[in-house]
Design an enzyme around this catalytic site. Sequence first.
Site, PDB file in Angstrom:
ATOM      1  N   HIS A 109       0.849  -1.185   0.000  1.00  0.00           N
ATOM      2  CA  HIS A 109       0.000   0.000   0.000  1.00  0.00           C
ATOM      3  C   HIS A 109       0.892   1.244   0.000  1.00  0.00           C
ATOM      4  CE1 HIS A 109      -3.582  -2.425   0.927  1.00  0.00           C
ATOM      5  NE2 HIS A 109      -2.763  -3.126   1.684  1.00  0.00           N
ATOM      6  N   ARG A 183      19.031 -12.196  11.545  1.00  0.00           N
ATOM      7  CA  ARG A 183      20.480 -12.064  11.359  1.00  0.00           C
ATOM      8  C   ARG A 183      21.088 -13.456  11.238  1.00  0.00           C
ATOM      9  NH1 ARG A 183      21.674  -6.830  12.616  1.00  0.00           N
ATOM     10  NH2 ARG A 183      20.171  -5.720  13.939  1.00  0.00           N
TER      11      ARG A 183
END
Length: 209
Positions: A109, A183
């Site tokens: 959006h 990570r």
Amino acid sequence: MAIPLGSRAETTYQALHDWQHSLHSTCNQEHSVIDRLVRSISRRLSVRDNVHVGANFHVGRNSRIWAPRSLVIGRDTYVGKNVTVEVDGHIGPGCLIANNVGIVGRTDHDHNQVGTHIRHSDWVGDKPATLSTPVSIGRDVWVGFGSIILSGVTIGDHCIVAAGSVVTRDLAENSIAAGNPARVVGFRFAPDKLVLHKETLNLLENERR
């Protein structure tokens, strides 16, 4: 000559056994047909517009796979239950995408439209050319339960994304990633085993062609 009681009992038992086996076989066949029908219906409901899947693809119940323009999923990839995939791009062969995973757009959006409620802003389904950023997931990748992968990232071959992770940036091949944001916390194979793993998979894939 009367049949001895023992022989008569054995004959009756054998007849009952044969009938039970026949009934069991018929039920199994009916269940098999029903299972195939359910899987076919589930797949039709789950795999929506602009999605192309390879052979031996599996998708679980209540999952939705859709793409604004084009998403290609390789052969032998498994998608679990309650999974949402709404991106363009590519998911390689032999991947395992666990239950409750989301692979979704980060720009679905247009939140930069001045004077427009976000509810009514431009949507990626209407304007994919400007709002869609593809995902690339390599082969033999495991995406753990409840993980989220945002569009625009590349996940290399043989990676593992730990359960509950949020992937916001690229992961090199063979990485194990965890956390929010995800990570790299380790590697799936040692270098020598990674070479052997790749060679073995290449042989298997060549045999299937």
